[in-house]
Every structure is written in C-alpha cells, then in structure tokens.
Write a protein that holds these residues in place. Structure first.
Motif, PDB file in Angstrom:
ATOM      1  N   LYS A   7     -25.630   9.157 -31.879  1.00  0.00           N
ATOM      2  CA  LYS A   7     -25.513   9.525 -33.287  1.00  0.00           C
ATOM      3  C   LYS A   7     -26.843   9.922 -33.912  1.00  0.00           C
ATOM      4  O   LYS A   7     -26.868  10.616 -34.917  1.00  0.00           O
ATOM      5  CB  LYS A   7     -24.908   8.371 -34.077  1.00  0.00           C
ATOM      6  CG  LYS A   7     -23.489   8.044 -33.670  1.00  0.00           C
ATOM      7  CD  LYS A   7     -22.934   6.897 -34.471  1.00  0.00           C
ATOM      8  CE  LYS A   7     -21.520   6.574 -34.016  1.00  0.00           C
ATOM      9  NZ  LYS A   7     -20.965   5.434 -34.744  1.00  0.00           N
ATOM     10  N   THR A   8     -27.932   9.450 -33.343  1.00  0.00           N
ATOM     11  CA  THR A   8     -29.246   9.718 -33.932  1.00  0.00           C
ATOM     12  C   THR A   8     -30.186  10.288 -32.875  1.00  0.00           C
ATOM     13  O   THR A   8     -29.901  10.233 -31.669  1.00  0.00           O
ATOM     14  CB  THR A   8     -29.874   8.420 -34.483  1.00  0.00           C
ATOM     15  OG1 THR A   8     -30.158   7.554 -33.372  1.00  0.00           O
ATOM     16  CG2 THR A   8     -28.962   7.733 -35.481  1.00  0.00           C
ATOM     17  N   GLU A   9     -31.315  10.775 -33.340  1.00  0.00           N
ATOM     18  CA  GLU A   9     -32.339  11.278 -32.421  1.00  0.00           C
ATOM     19  C   GLU A   9     -32.857  10.143 -31.534  1.00  0.00           C
ATOM     20  O   GLU A   9     -33.153  10.367 -30.362  1.00  0.00           O
ATOM     21  CB  GLU A   9     -33.478  11.920 -33.225  1.00  0.00           C
ATOM     22  CG  GLU A   9     -34.508  12.626 -32.383  1.00  0.00           C
ATOM     23  CD  GLU A   9     -34.015  13.855 -31.644  1.00  0.00           C
ATOM     24  OE1 GLU A   9     -34.638  14.203 -30.619  1.00  0.00           O
ATOM     25  OE2 GLU A   9     -33.021  14.477 -32.060  1.00  0.00           O
ATOM     26  N   TYR A  12     -30.428   9.673 -28.798  1.00  0.00           N
ATOM     27  CA  TYR A  12     -30.576  10.812 -27.884  1.00  0.00           C
ATOM     28  C   TYR A  12     -31.750  10.584 -26.934  1.00  0.00           C
ATOM     29  O   TYR A  12     -31.617  10.734 -25.720  1.00  0.00           O
ATOM     30  CB  TYR A  12     -30.756  12.087 -28.709  1.00  0.00           C
ATOM     31  CG  TYR A  12     -31.090  13.327 -27.920  1.00  0.00           C
ATOM     32  CD1 TYR A  12     -30.172  13.899 -27.046  1.00  0.00           C
ATOM     33  CD2 TYR A  12     -32.335  13.944 -28.063  1.00  0.00           C
ATOM     34  CE1 TYR A  12     -30.480  15.046 -26.336  1.00  0.00           C
ATOM     35  CE2 TYR A  12     -32.644  15.093 -27.371  1.00  0.00           C
ATOM     36  CZ  TYR A  12     -31.719  15.643 -26.503  1.00  0.00           C
ATOM     37  OH  TYR A  12     -32.033  16.778 -25.802  1.00  0.00           O
ATOM     38  N   GLN A  13     -32.905  10.199 -27.489  1.00  0.00           N
ATOM     39  CA  GLN A  13     -34.090   9.968 -26.659  1.00  0.00           C
ATOM     40  C   GLN A  13     -33.868   8.805 -25.690  1.00  0.00           C
ATOM     41  O   GLN A  13     -34.282   8.868 -24.520  1.00  0.00           O
ATOM     42  CB  GLN A  13     -35.321   9.714 -27.543  1.00  0.00           C
ATOM     43  CG  GLN A  13     -35.781  10.923 -28.323  1.00  0.00           C
ATOM     44  CD  GLN A  13     -36.153  12.110 -27.447  1.00  0.00           C
ATOM     45  OE1 GLN A  13     -36.678  11.961 -26.354  1.00  0.00           O
ATOM     46  NE2 GLN A  13     -35.859  13.307 -27.936  1.00  0.00           N
ATOM     47  N   SER A  44     -22.962  17.056 -25.192  1.00  0.00           N
ATOM     48  CA  SER A  44     -22.230  17.184 -26.447  1.00  0.00           C
ATOM     49  C   SER A  44     -23.175  17.132 -27.643  1.00  0.00           C
ATOM     50  O   SER A  44     -23.068  17.930 -28.579  1.00  0.00           O
ATOM     51  CB  SER A  44     -21.180  16.071 -26.545  1.00  0.00           C
ATOM     52  OG  SER A  44     -20.522  16.114 -27.779  1.00  0.00           O
ATOM     53  N   TYR A  45     -24.096  16.193 -27.615  1.00  0.00           N
ATOM     54  CA  TYR A  45     -25.067  16.056 -28.706  1.00  0.00           C
ATOM     55  C   TYR A  45     -25.925  17.315 -28.818  1.00  0.00           C
ATOM     56  O   TYR A  45     -26.172  17.825 -29.908  1.00  0.00           O
ATOM     57  CB  TYR A  45     -25.940  14.828 -28.462  1.00  0.00           C
ATOM     58  CG  TYR A  45     -26.949  14.558 -29.557  1.00  0.00           C
ATOM     59  CD1 TYR A  45     -26.594  13.822 -30.683  1.00  0.00           C
ATOM     60  CD2 TYR A  45     -28.252  15.050 -29.478  1.00  0.00           C
ATOM     61  CE1 TYR A  45     -27.523  13.567 -31.695  1.00  0.00           C
ATOM     62  CE2 TYR A  45     -29.176  14.805 -30.476  1.00  0.00           C
ATOM     63  CZ  TYR A  45     -28.804  14.065 -31.591  1.00  0.00           C
ATOM     64  OH  TYR A  45     -29.711  13.836 -32.588  1.00  0.00           O
ATOM     65  N   GLU A  46     -26.384  17.831 -27.683  1.00  0.00           N
ATOM     66  CA  GLU A  46     -27.237  19.022 -27.687  1.00  0.00           C
ATOM     67  C   GLU A  46     -26.497  20.256 -28.188  1.00  0.00           C
ATOM     68  O   GLU A  46     -27.077  21.072 -28.918  1.00  0.00           O
ATOM     69  CB  GLU A  46     -27.808  19.276 -26.289  1.00  0.00           C
ATOM     70  CG  GLU A  46     -28.859  18.274 -25.891  1.00  0.00           C
ATOM     71  CD  GLU A  46     -29.370  18.447 -24.473  1.00  0.00           C
ATOM     72  OE1 GLU A  46     -30.424  17.882 -24.174  1.00  0.00           O
ATOM     73  OE2 GLU A  46     -28.710  19.129 -23.656  1.00  0.00           O
ATOM     74  N   LYS A  48     -24.219  20.328 -30.380  1.00  0.00           N
ATOM     75  CA  LYS A  48     -24.061  20.191 -31.822  1.00  0.00           C
ATOM     76  C   LYS A  48     -25.393  20.312 -32.567  1.00  0.00           C
ATOM     77  O   LYS A  48     -25.475  20.950 -33.608  1.00  0.00           O
ATOM     78  CB  LYS A  48     -23.414  18.839 -32.140  1.00  0.00           C
ATOM     79  CG  LYS A  48     -23.136  18.615 -33.596  1.00  0.00           C
ATOM     80  CD  LYS A  48     -22.427  17.297 -33.824  1.00  0.00           C
ATOM     81  CE  LYS A  48     -22.142  17.078 -35.304  1.00  0.00           C
ATOM     82  NZ  LYS A  48     -21.506  15.779 -35.551  1.00  0.00           N
ATOM     83  N   HIS A  49     -26.448  19.705 -32.034  1.00  0.00           N
ATOM     84  CA  HIS A  49     -27.715  19.618 -32.753  1.00  0.00           C
ATOM     85  C   HIS A  49     -28.770  20.638 -32.323  1.00  0.00           C
ATOM     86  O   HIS A  49     -29.731  20.879 -33.052  1.00  0.00           O
ATOM     87  CB  HIS A  49     -28.291  18.211 -32.626  1.00  0.00           C
ATOM     88  CG  HIS A  49     -27.469  17.194 -33.330  1.00  0.00           C
ATOM     89  ND1 HIS A  49     -26.430  16.526 -32.731  1.00  0.00           N
ATOM     90  CD2 HIS A  49     -27.503  16.761 -34.608  1.00  0.00           C
ATOM     91  CE1 HIS A  49     -25.870  15.704 -33.592  1.00  0.00           C
ATOM     92  NE2 HIS A  49     -26.504  15.825 -34.742  1.00  0.00           N
ATOM     93  N   TYR A  50     -28.616  21.212 -31.147  1.00  0.00           N
ATOM     94  CA  TYR A  50     -29.579  22.191 -30.650  1.00  0.00           C
ATOM     95  C   TYR A  50     -28.845  23.409 -30.080  1.00  0.00           C
ATOM     96  O   TYR A  50     -29.005  23.742 -28.906  1.00  0.00           O
ATOM     97  CB  TYR A  50     -30.468  21.573 -29.556  1.00  0.00           C
ATOM     98  CG  TYR A  50     -31.220  20.347 -29.989  1.00  0.00           C
ATOM     99  CD1 TYR A  50     -32.305  20.450 -30.845  1.00  0.00           C
ATOM    100  CD2 TYR A  50     -30.848  19.084 -29.540  1.00  0.00           C
ATOM    101  CE1 TYR A  50     -32.999  19.317 -31.254  1.00  0.00           C
ATOM    102  CE2 TYR A  50     -31.546  17.949 -29.929  1.00  0.00           C
ATOM    103  CZ  TYR A  50     -32.618  18.080 -30.790  1.00  0.00           C
ATOM    104  OH  TYR A  50     -33.304  16.961 -31.179  1.00  0.00           O
ATOM    105  N   PRO A  51     -28.041  24.076 -30.898  1.00  0.00           N
ATOM    106  CA  PRO A  51     -27.277  25.215 -30.367  1.00  0.00           C
ATOM    107  C   PRO A  51     -28.211  26.349 -29.937  1.00  0.00           C
ATOM    108  O   PRO A  51     -29.264  26.561 -30.535  1.00  0.00           O
ATOM    109  CB  PRO A  51     -26.396  25.630 -31.546  1.00  0.00           C
ATOM    110  CG  PRO A  51     -27.135  25.155 -32.752  1.00  0.00           C
ATOM    111  CD  PRO A  51     -27.851  23.905 -32.326  1.00  0.00           C
TER     112      PRO A  51
END
Length: 116
Positions: A7-9, A12-13, A44-46, A48-51
């Motif tokens: 849910k957060t950076e 992710y890290q 999935s996260y990437e 959404k957040h880094y298209p």
C-alpha cells in the motif's frame, strides 16, 4: 510467510528487499511460493504507481529501424519519398493510414503505437 498488500512506498521497498533475499530459491517450496506472490504484488503496485507510457510513433519507428539495421533510405518503400521519410522522422508530418498499415504489416510495429 507474512504476505500482505503493498500500500505504501515503504511496503514496496520492503517487498523488493524480500524478493532479493528470496531470489534463486527452488520452485514449489514455501519460499518459492512466497517469491511468486511477492513478484505478483510488486508488478501490480508498479503498474499502478509507475506506469510506462507507450513510445510515440516516431520513436517506435526509429527503434525498429535500429533493431533491423535500417537507414532512412530503407524507409522509402514504407513511407514514400526520401523527403517524406525525413519529414516523418523529424516530426514535421504525421503518418497516413497507408503508412501505418505498411509499417504494421511489413515491420511489425504495433498499430496501437502507430495510431497514438
């Protein structure tokens, strides 16, 4: 295995670090399953957040030319005269439908990129 949504950076890290620690484990083991799940969550996260935007048509043409070792002279049969090729590659003229069809059919450049 404590897998939860990213849910957060920070999540992710942490997931990337765990993937790195698990990299190379055997498949069909608890660690292998954990790796598969984490990779899916990170993807999935990437998305959404880094298209990643598709390339513009001219960049796609230049990339294909480079891949195939083609010069602008080689593009005449797809785009028209040498001056027309120059105009397209310098973004002074837009692609026509006929050019798009030719580039798609003969050079296998995806039509959705050429139409963008």
């Amino acid at each position: 295995m404590n897998i939860r949504p990213i849910k957060t950076e920070e999540d992710y890290q942490a997931s990337l670090s765990r993937i790195e620690a698990l990299w190379g484990v055997k498949k069909d083991t608890p660690e292998g399953d954990e790796l598969d799940l984490l990779v899916t969550l990170v993807e999935s996260y990437e998305l959404k957040h880094y298209p990643i935007a598709p390339p513009d048509p001219v960049d796609a043409i230049k990339f294909r030319m480079e891949q195939m070792g083609m010069s602008s002279a080689d593009m005449v049969k797809y785009l028209g005269s040498q001056s027309r090729v120059s105009e397209i590659l310098n973004r002074k003229r837009k692609l026509t439908l006929g050019m798009i069809k030719s580039l798609y059919k003969d050079l296998k450049i995806p039509a959705e990129i050429l139409l963008s």
